[in-house]
Motif scaffolding. Structure first.
Motif, mmCIF file in Angstrom:
data_model
loop_
_atom_site.group_PDB
_atom_site.id
_atom_site.type_symbol
_atom_site.label_atom_id
_atom_site.label_comp_id
_atom_site.label_asym_id
_atom_site.label_seq_id
_atom_site.Cartn_x
_atom_site.Cartn_y
_atom_site.Cartn_z
ATOM 1 N N VAL A 154 65.432 72.663 97.554
ATOM 2 C CA VAL A 154 64.200 71.884 97.420
ATOM 3 C C VAL A 154 63.075 72.638 98.113
ATOM 4 O O VAL A 154 63.160 72.926 99.309
ATOM 5 N N ASP A 155 62.035 72.950 97.357
ATOM 6 C CA ASP A 155 60.866 73.620 97.915
ATOM 7 C C ASP A 155 59.806 72.561 98.195
ATOM 8 O O ASP A 155 59.134 72.068 97.292
ATOM 9 N N MET A 156 59.667 72.213 99.461
ATOM 10 C CA MET A 156 58.748 71.148 99.849
ATOM 11 C C MET A 156 57.290 71.525 99.654
ATOM 12 O O MET A 156 56.421 70.656 99.608
ATOM 13 N N THR A 157 57.006 72.825 99.529
ATOM 14 C CA THR A 157 55.623 73.233 99.294
ATOM 15 C C THR A 157 55.195 72.958 97.860
ATOM 16 O O THR A 157 54.005 73.004 97.536
ATOM 17 N N ARG A 158 56.158 72.674 96.987
ATOM 18 C CA ARG A 158 55.854 72.406 95.582
ATOM 19 C C ARG A 158 55.852 70.913 95.254
ATOM 20 O O ARG A 158 55.181 70.489 94.305
ATOM 21 N N CYS A 159 56.624 70.146 95.998
ATOM 22 C CA CYS A 159 56.774 68.720 95.674
ATOM 23 C C CYS A 159 55.448 67.985 95.789
ATOM 24 O O CYS A 159 54.710 68.136 96.767
ATOM 25 N N VAL A 160 55.143 67.154 94.769
ATOM 26 C CA VAL A 160 53.891 66.395 94.740
ATOM 27 C C VAL A 160 54.126 64.892 94.892
ATOM 28 O O VAL A 160 53.193 64.100 94.768
ATOM 29 N N GLY A 161 55.367 64.496 95.141
ATOM 30 C CA GLY A 161 55.652 63.081 95.366
ATOM 31 C C GLY A 161 55.532 62.205 94.135
ATOM 32 O O GLY A 161 55.216 61.022 94.254
ATOM 33 N N CYS A 162 55.830 62.753 92.969
ATOM 34 C CA CYS A 162 55.653 61.981 91.728
ATOM 35 C C CYS A 162 56.740 60.940 91.495
ATOM 36 O O CYS A 162 56.590 60.063 90.648
ATOM 37 N N ARG A 163 57.862 61.044 92.168
ATOM 38 C CA ARG A 163 58.990 60.121 92.071
ATOM 39 C C ARG A 163 59.759 60.241 90.749
ATOM 40 O O ARG A 163 60.576 59.386 90.424
ATOM 41 N N LYS A 164 59.527 61.307 89.996
ATOM 42 C CA LYS A 164 60.288 61.498 88.762
ATOM 43 C C LYS A 164 61.778 61.687 89.058
ATOM 44 O O LYS A 164 62.632 61.287 88.270
ATOM 45 N N CYS A 165 62.079 62.323 90.180
ATOM 46 C CA CYS A 165 63.479 62.510 90.554
ATOM 47 C C CYS A 165 64.163 61.173 90.803
ATOM 48 O O CYS A 165 65.336 60.985 90.464
ATOM 49 N N GLU A 166 63.445 60.236 91.397
ATOM 50 C CA GLU A 166 63.991 58.899 91.616
ATOM 51 C C GLU A 166 64.303 58.221 90.287
ATOM 52 O O GLU A 166 65.345 57.577 90.120
ATOM 53 N N GLN A 167 63.394 58.366 89.346
ATOM 54 C CA GLN A 167 63.576 57.749 88.036
ATOM 55 C C GLN A 167 64.779 58.340 87.304
ATOM 56 O O GLN A 167 65.597 57.611 86.725
ATOM 57 N N ALA A 168 64.913 59.671 87.343
ATOM 58 C CA ALA A 168 66.039 60.323 86.680
ATOM 59 C C ALA A 168 67.360 59.903 87.311
ATOM 60 O O ALA A 168 68.347 59.639 86.601
ATOM 61 N N CYS A 169 67.393 59.823 88.625
ATOM 62 C CA CYS A 169 68.604 59.401 89.336
ATOM 63 C C CYS A 169 68.990 57.980 88.936
ATOM 64 O O CYS A 169 70.163 57.678 88.712
ATOM 65 N N ASN A 170 67.987 57.119 88.836
ATOM 66 C CA ASN A 170 68.220 55.737 88.446
ATOM 67 C C ASN A 170 68.850 55.653 87.064
ATOM 68 O O ASN A 170 69.812 54.895 86.829
ATOM 69 N N GLU A 171 68.330 56.444 86.128
ATOM 70 C CA GLU A 171 68.810 56.393 84.749
ATOM 71 C C GLU A 171 70.195 57.010 84.606
ATOM 72 O O GLU A 171 71.075 56.445 83.936
ATOM 73 N N VAL A 172 70.427 58.163 85.238
ATOM 74 C CA VAL A 172 71.713 58.842 85.111
ATOM 75 C C VAL A 172 72.844 58.017 85.717
ATOM 76 O O VAL A 172 73.951 57.952 85.173
ATOM 77 N N ASN A 173 72.568 57.355 86.843
ATOM 78 C CA ASN A 173 73.606 56.589 87.550
ATOM 79 C C ASN A 173 73.622 55.108 87.191
ATOM 80 O O ASN A 173 74.380 54.337 87.778
ATOM 81 N N HIS A 174 72.774 54.722 86.227
ATOM 82 C CA HIS A 174 72.732 53.335 85.743
ATOM 83 C C HIS A 174 72.527 52.338 86.896
ATOM 84 O O HIS A 174 73.251 51.344 87.043
ATOM 85 N N LEU A 175 71.525 52.641 87.708
ATOM 86 C CA LEU A 175 71.208 51.794 88.849
ATOM 87 C C LEU A 175 70.232 50.701 88.447
ATOM 88 O O LEU A 175 69.528 50.825 87.434
ATOM 89 N N PRO A 176 70.164 49.616 89.205
ATOM 90 C CA PRO A 176 69.230 48.532 88.867
ATOM 91 C C PRO A 176 67.780 48.977 88.984
ATOM 92 O O PRO A 176 67.454 49.881 89.760
ATOM 93 N N GLU A 177 66.925 48.355 88.206
ATOM 94 C CA GLU A 177 65.504 48.685 88.256
ATOM 95 C C GLU A 177 64.936 48.361 89.637
ATOM 96 O O GLU A 177 65.260 47.332 90.228
ATOM 97 N N PRO A 178 64.092 49.226 90.172
ATOM 98 C CA PRO A 178 63.522 48.972 91.500
ATOM 99 C C PRO A 178 62.448 47.897 91.440
ATOM 100 O O PRO A 178 61.922 47.579 90.360
ATOM 101 N N GLU A 179 62.124 47.324 92.585
ATOM 102 C CA GLU A 179 61.072 46.308 92.645
ATOM 103 C C GLU A 179 59.720 46.911 92.286
ATOM 104 O O GLU A 179 58.905 46.280 91.616
ATOM 105 N N ALA A 180 59.476 48.128 92.734
ATOM 106 C CA ALA A 180 58.226 48.821 92.417
ATOM 107 C C ALA A 180 58.487 49.850 91.328
ATOM 108 O O ALA A 180 59.473 50.599 91.388
ATOM 109 N N ARG A 181 57.659 49.876 90.320
ATOM 110 C CA ARG A 181 57.798 50.833 89.235
ATOM 111 C C ARG A 181 57.764 52.265 89.775
ATOM 112 O O ARG A 181 57.199 52.526 90.839
ATOM 113 N N PHE A 182 58.359 53.181 89.023
ATOM 114 C CA PHE A 182 58.442 54.552 89.493
ATOM 115 C C PHE A 182 57.079 55.257 89.500
ATOM 116 O O PHE A 182 56.918 56.272 90.174
#
Length: 304
Positions: A41-69
């Motif tokens: 993980v290159d922290m100098t590149r990360c912009v905090g978009c939360r796309k990784c959270e969304q992908a993790c949620n979909e791949v692992n079939h996790l419940p929808e979060p209270e706050a949208r991605f």
């Protein structure tokens, strides 16, 4: 007669020291796979978009979060992975300022680090957690008895428990997209979706090399440290950063694998039949000595 806590622990320590004296302990051997997959993980590149959270949620079939991605207000507070979210992104302000004298944020993706010699697997008494050759610390729900020793052992405080499920609770954490890597030859969901390529997937040895090349090629951009290269024996998830890691929520941890000390003590105490006998014999001797002292004190009290 009362045995003080100090006396008891002193005897326990003495017996333990005898058990692990030179010649008694077995040499500890790392169980880490030789060159597993990992992510850098290159922290100098990360912009905090939360796309990784969304992908993790979909791949692992996790419940929808209270706050949208796409709701970035969640970055206003520090979060931890839990049984409903295997990875989260946090925002830190480590002290850097831009040209307009505004604080520059740093974003950190948090998930299971998939240690080379995982403390959680060492602590698991049923073998429900194991380090796989592909790099994943894999969880087998069919072996889990819910003891939660893994939660206490993890130096990164990652495993979460389904307390809301009284019938079939599970320990939950990042899976490293085990099935995608093992059977499909793909990448973890988070690494596949990152729009700024802040996450690089590959063999761990190549990632370490790449990390040092980035640092050496641009020393003004990066601090000279690859987090996860050596911490707790090394991890499959590693980071490079433009700010000191302690300013971005990272723990300062020793280089020695956590299981090295605990397993050495366990093996020393129980690999030989006489070791428990030494332990309990020493404790029995302390009990006899303190019992005699207690009896003398009581007799003296009656004479007065």
């Amino acid at each position: 007669m009362t045995v003080s806590r100090r006396t008891f622990l002193g005897a326990l320590g003495a017996a333990g020291a005898a058990a692990v004296a030179p010649g008694n302990a077995e040499a500890w051997e790392s169980k880490a796979p030789p060159d597993p997959y990992g992510c850098l993980v290159d922290m100098t590149r990360c912009v905090g978009c939360r796309k990784c959270e969304q992908a993790c949620n979909e791949v692992n079939h996790l419940p929808e979060p209270e706050a949208r991605f796409d709701d970035l207000t969640v970055l206003d507070g520090k979060r931890r992975p839990d049984d409903k979210a295997f990875t989260v992104v946090n925002r830190y302000y480590p002290g850097k300022m831009d040209d307009r004298d505004r604080p520059v944020p740093v974003y950190v993706k948090v998930q299971c680090m998939h240690c080379q010699d995982p403390a959680c697997a060492s602590a698991c008494i049923t073998g429900a957690l194991t380090k796989k050759a592909n790099g994943a610390v894999h969880y087998d729900v069919n072996k889990c008895i819910g003891c939660r020793y893994c939660m206490a052992a993890c130096p990164f405080e990652i495993p979460a428990y389904e307390y809301h499920d009284p019938i079939t609770p599970r320990v939950r954490k990042c899976t490293f997209c085990f099935e995608r890597i093992e059977k499909e030859g793909g990448k973890p969901g988070c690494a596949s979706i990152c729009p700024v390529e802040a996450i690089t997937f590959g063999r761990r040895s190549e990632l370490v090399k790449q990390a040092h090349e980035r640092i050496g090629g641009n020393p003004s951009r990066y601090v000279d440290h690859v987090y996860g290269e050596r911490e707790v024996g090394g991890t499959s998830w590693m980071y490079v950063s433009g700010v000191p890691f302690e300013r971005a929520g990272f723990q300062t941890l020793p280089e020695a694998p956590m299981p090295k000390a605990t397993e050495t003590i366990q093996h020393s105490l129980f690999s030989y039949l006489w070791s428990p006998l030494v332990l309990f014999g020493a404790l029995g001797a302390v009990m006899r000595v303190t019992s005699r002292k207690g009896g003398e004190g009581e007799e003296g009290g009656h004479e007065s």
